[in-house]
Design a protein around this motif. Structure first.
Motif, PDB file in Angstrom:
ATOM      1  N   THR A 118       0.840  -1.210   0.000  1.00  0.00           N
ATOM      2  CA  THR A 118       0.000   0.000   0.000  1.00  0.00           C
ATOM      3  C   THR A 118       0.875   1.261   0.000  1.00  0.00           C
ATOM      4  N   PRO A 119       1.733   1.447  -1.015  1.00  0.00           N
ATOM      5  CA  PRO A 119       2.684   2.551  -0.969  1.00  0.00           C
ATOM      6  C   PRO A 119       2.156   3.878  -1.487  1.00  0.00           C
ATOM      7  N   PHE A 120       0.924   3.903  -1.995  1.00  0.00           N
ATOM      8  CA  PHE A 120       0.429   5.093  -2.689  1.00  0.00           C
ATOM      9  C   PHE A 120      -0.398   6.028  -1.806  1.00  0.00           C
ATOM     10  N   THR A 121      -0.795   5.587  -0.632  1.00  0.00           N
ATOM     11  CA  THR A 121      -1.808   6.339   0.121  1.00  0.00           C
ATOM     12  C   THR A 121      -1.244   7.325   1.131  1.00  0.00           C
ATOM     13  N   GLN A 122      -0.029   7.089   1.653  1.00  0.00           N
ATOM     14  CA  GLN A 122       0.460   7.894   2.773  1.00  0.00           C
ATOM     15  C   GLN A 122       0.764   9.346   2.383  1.00  0.00           C
ATOM     16  N   LEU A 123       1.072   9.584   1.115  1.00  0.00           N
ATOM     17  CA  LEU A 123       1.388  10.942   0.673  1.00  0.00           C
ATOM     18  C   LEU A 123       0.265  11.915   1.000  1.00  0.00           C
ATOM     19  N   ALA A 124      -0.971  11.524   0.771  1.00  0.00           N
ATOM     20  CA  ALA A 124      -2.103  12.417   1.047  1.00  0.00           C
ATOM     21  C   ALA A 124      -2.248  12.697   2.532  1.00  0.00           C
ATOM     22  N   ASN A 125      -1.869  11.738   3.380  1.00  0.00           N
ATOM     23  CA  ASN A 125      -1.991  11.945   4.823  1.00  0.00           C
ATOM     24  C   ASN A 125      -0.960  12.937   5.334  1.00  0.00           C
ATOM     25  N   LEU A 126       0.291  12.792   4.912  1.00  0.00           N
ATOM     26  CA  LEU A 126       1.326  13.681   5.419  1.00  0.00           C
ATOM     27  C   LEU A 126       1.194  15.092   4.865  1.00  0.00           C
ATOM     28  N   THR A 127       0.636  15.237   3.674  1.00  0.00           N
ATOM     29  CA  THR A 127       0.458  16.560   3.074  1.00  0.00           C
ATOM     30  C   THR A 127      -0.908  17.168   3.365  1.00  0.00           C
ATOM     31  N   GLY A 128      -1.853  16.371   3.856  1.00  0.00           N
ATOM     32  CA  GLY A 128      -3.161  16.893   4.240  1.00  0.00           C
ATOM     33  C   GLY A 128      -4.150  17.070   3.120  1.00  0.00           C
ATOM     34  N   VAL A 129      -3.817  16.636   1.902  1.00  0.00           N
ATOM     35  CA  VAL A 129      -4.723  16.857   0.771  1.00  0.00           C
ATOM     36  C   VAL A 129      -5.804  15.778   0.733  1.00  0.00           C
ATOM     37  N   PRO A 130      -6.934  16.040   0.068  1.00  0.00           N
ATOM     38  CA  PRO A 130      -7.967  15.016  -0.061  1.00  0.00           C
ATOM     39  C   PRO A 130      -7.587  13.985  -1.121  1.00  0.00           C
ATOM     40  N   ALA A 131      -8.070  12.779  -0.936  1.00  0.00           N
ATOM     41  CA  ALA A 131      -7.814  11.702  -1.895  1.00  0.00           C
ATOM     42  C   ALA A 131      -8.964  10.720  -1.830  1.00  0.00           C
ATOM     43  N   MET A 132      -9.229  10.062  -2.953  1.00  0.00           N
ATOM     44  CA  MET A 132     -10.347   9.117  -2.988  1.00  0.00           C
ATOM     45  C   MET A 132      -9.954   7.861  -3.753  1.00  0.00           C
ATOM     46  N   SER A 133     -10.553   6.739  -3.354  1.00  0.00           N
ATOM     47  CA  SER A 133     -10.441   5.488  -4.106  1.00  0.00           C
ATOM     48  C   SER A 133     -11.767   5.222  -4.784  1.00  0.00           C
ATOM     49  N   VAL A 134     -11.690   4.940  -6.091  1.00  0.00           N
ATOM     50  CA  VAL A 134     -12.894   4.746  -6.906  1.00  0.00           C
ATOM     51  C   VAL A 134     -12.872   3.317  -7.463  1.00  0.00           C
ATOM     52  N   PRO A 135     -13.965   2.555  -7.318  1.00  0.00           N
ATOM     53  CA  PRO A 135     -13.989   1.143  -7.726  1.00  0.00           C
ATOM     54  C   PRO A 135     -14.349   0.969  -9.199  1.00  0.00           C
ATOM     55  N   LEU A 136     -13.383   1.144 -10.063  1.00  0.00           N
ATOM     56  CA  LEU A 136     -13.651   1.105 -11.509  1.00  0.00           C
ATOM     57  C   LEU A 136     -13.187  -0.183 -12.186  1.00  0.00           C
ATOM     58  N   HIS A 137     -12.557  -1.075 -11.446  1.00  0.00           N
ATOM     59  CA  HIS A 137     -11.941  -2.227 -12.092  1.00  0.00           C
ATOM     60  C   HIS A 137     -12.132  -3.467 -11.222  1.00  0.00           C
ATOM     61  N   TRP A 138     -12.261  -4.617 -11.863  1.00  0.00           N
ATOM     62  CA  TRP A 138     -12.270  -5.906 -11.167  1.00  0.00           C
ATOM     63  C   TRP A 138     -11.273  -6.831 -11.849  1.00  0.00           C
ATOM     64  N   SER A 139     -10.609  -7.670 -11.087  1.00  0.00           N
ATOM     65  CA  SER A 139      -9.641  -8.608 -11.652  1.00  0.00           C
ATOM     66  C   SER A 139     -10.370  -9.735 -12.377  1.00  0.00           C
ATOM     67  N   ASP A 140      -9.615 -10.530 -13.121  1.00  0.00           N
ATOM     68  CA  ASP A 140     -10.208 -11.682 -13.804  1.00  0.00           C
ATOM     69  C   ASP A 140     -10.826 -12.655 -12.810  1.00  0.00           C
ATOM     70  N   ALA A 141     -10.296 -12.678 -11.595  1.00  0.00           N
ATOM     71  CA  ALA A 141     -10.834 -13.562 -10.555  1.00  0.00           C
ATOM     72  C   ALA A 141     -12.029 -12.948  -9.831  1.00  0.00           C
ATOM     73  N   GLY A 142     -12.446 -11.751 -10.247  1.00  0.00           N
ATOM     74  CA  GLY A 142     -13.623 -11.126  -9.656  1.00  0.00           C
ATOM     75  C   GLY A 142     -13.356 -10.334  -8.392  1.00  0.00           C
ATOM     76  N   LEU A 143     -12.094  -9.921  -8.171  1.00  0.00           N
ATOM     77  CA  LEU A 143     -11.771  -9.123  -6.993  1.00  0.00           C
ATOM     78  C   LEU A 143     -11.722  -7.639  -7.353  1.00  0.00           C
TER      79      LEU A 143
END
Length: 494
Positions: free
Chosen positions: A433-458
């Motif tokens: 999970t290396p992508f999320t901490q930047l928004a916390n230390l800098t205080g900016v807003p960030a969102m995760s959007v569910p646009l994709h599913w794997s071939d296994a349905g995850l």
């Protein structure tokens, strides 16, 4: 009382509209949520505490005419204090901690008419991105019961994905809203620092890195919830100027945006093909909607950022461990999990000067991100670097736990740092999970959007970061993506 048969088809605002028109009663909707929780709990272990008596009392007292009047809701069992109800924070040491007053967030949720009937599972003190506390057991991902729903808002994510509730409480100090959203096919927005008051217990949590909000199935629910809870409380260290209605922002498309993207891990570790593909597919979708998209990343030293994050982590855990007895008279540090005690021992071994030198680096990251946003409106990355881990995959091994417990008992924090065991465990987790901490230390807003599913349905989430205070723009884009590529009908098997 019969269950409301179509309950799972509606988001929170949809249920609120039915309730307002009298097509279903609040008691019937609550009963349905409780029955769904009863059925799902043996599979998922999403809840740690039921509050049925409190929910019944809420209905008897009469609901306020809020935007969510009568809609069932679950709180996260961390930072979301409900007066008179234990808040264990995933820890055996705090099983008997009972807050004396509601958090500001909870006060505002009640005022919005939500009917709170339980609290959801978290890792001990919300410290990791998987939800497997020794005190309450592992929560399982509804999409694949062998996998974690993420953390630290894992119980809330599992409950929303399983349609127990349409929305549930969450908070985020390093990705704890966005990671579970990505793993469970949900929408999750981390607001700007200070957008939601952490009072009255705190002015800032984790030096301002942690903030409160929710996990939802729909973008509009997240926006309306933020409308309901946003704003400073008396004594907060600062106040963000009002941004207008977030819900209104979801009802019109955004302007043409310049969006930068990157699929490279800030730690130079591997990123799974599904996560890379999700970003590339999202970039193509954005271009089809008229936005300009190009590959570019802010000039930030990812390893330096992770070091700063870990220093925060060590220092905060040490402080919390010292404060245990202020919360529960008979609580003892030895009741904490070995990894938590080891983190506290390292924190005690760090000097104030070393801690503050690390904290000063936060400004470097914020300035670099600000320079990036002078050219681009938003920054797109994978939310996580891989699919949800298997239950137990990221936990310390028995040998590591033994060594951590021994070192903590000897108060050998300095030795632990030299051996590097804690850093090894932490970096193995952060590599996922290396992508999320930047928004916390800098205080900016960030969102995760569910646009994709794997071939296994995850589910596979993609993350957008914006300038400080730009939640309105993020909600507008998220709603546009939701209309272009709807996800709400996708649900795990029950």
């Amino acid at each position: 009382m019969q269950e409301f048969a179509d309950y799972a088809q509606y988001d929170a605002l949809g249920l609120a509209a039915l309730l307002a028109r009298g097509e279903v009663s609040a008691a019937e909707v609550l009963h349905t949520a409780q029955c769904r929780a009863d059925r799902a709990q043996p599979r998922l272990n999403a809840l740690v505490r039921r509050m049925d008596a409190a929910a019944d009392a809420t209905l008897r007292a009469g609901l306020p005419a809020g935007v969510f009047s009568g809609v069932p809701y679950l709180l996260k069992d961390l930072m979301q204090a409900y007066a008179g109800v234990p808040m264990s924070m995933g820890s055996a040491a705090l099983r008997d901690y009972v807050p004396a007053e509601d958090d500001v967030l909870v006060q505002r949720l009640k005022r919005a008419g939500l009917v709170i009937f339980g609290k959801t599972n978290v890792p001990e003190w919300g410290l990791v991105a998987y939800t497997e506390p020794k005190a309450f057991g592992a929560t399982r991902n509804p999409w694949d019961l062998t996998r974690t729903p993420g953390g630290s808002s894992g119980g809330s994510a599992a409950a929303v994905a399983a349609r127990i509730v349409p929305a549930a409480g969450a908070n985020d100090g390093g990705g704890s809203i966005r990671i579970p959203a990505a793993y469970c096919g949900l929408f999750g927005l981390k607001p700007s620092r200070g957008r939601v008051s952490p009072g009255p217990e705190d002015g800032e949590v984790w030096m301002g890195a942690a903030c409160e909000h929710a996990l939802t199935r729909s973008v509009r629910d997240s926006a309306a919830l933020l409308d309901a809870v946003a704003g400073a409380a008396p004594g907060d260290p600062f106040e963000i100027a009002p941004a207008g209605s977030f819900l209104t922002a979801t009802q019109a498309p955004p302007p043409r945006l310049r969006i930068a993207f990157s699929v490279d891990s800030p730690l130079r570790t591997s990123v799974a093909r599904d996560c890379v593909d999700a970003v590339h597919a999202t970039a193509r979708l954005l271009e089809s909607l008229g936005h300009h998209v190009e590959e570019a990343a802010p000039r930030i030293d990812g390893m330096a950022l992770m070091h700063a994050y870990l220093m925060l982590y060590f220092g905060e855990v040490a402080a919390q461990a010292r404060e245990l007895r202020a919360l529960v008279a008979h609580a003892r540090v030895v009741q904490l999990e070995p990894a938590t005690r080891a983190l506290a021992a390292i924190g005690e071994a760090i000097s104030a000067g070393e801690y503050m030198r690390s904290q000063h680096r936060w400004n470097d990251f914020g300035r670099a991100l600000g320079t990036h946003f002078a050219q681009y409106d938003l920054y797109l990355t994978p939310t996580t670097a891989d699919l949800p881990p298997r239950i137990g995959e990221l936990a310390p091994t028995p040998l590591q736990e033994h060594l951590l417990a021994l070192a903590a008992r000897l108060r050998a924090g300095g030795l632990l740092r030299r051996l590097g065991i804690v850093e090894q465990v932490a970096m193995r987790n952060l590599a996922r999970t290396p992508f999320t901490q930047l928004a916390n230390l800098t205080g900016v807003p960030a969102m995760s959007v569910p646009l994709h599913w794997s071939d296994a349905g995850l589910p596979v989430g993609v993350q957008f970061m914006g300038r400080f205070g730009s939640e309105t723009l993020l909600f507008a884009l998220a709603a546009e993506l939701e209309r272009a590529q709807p996800w709400a009908e996708r649900a795990p098997a029950e």
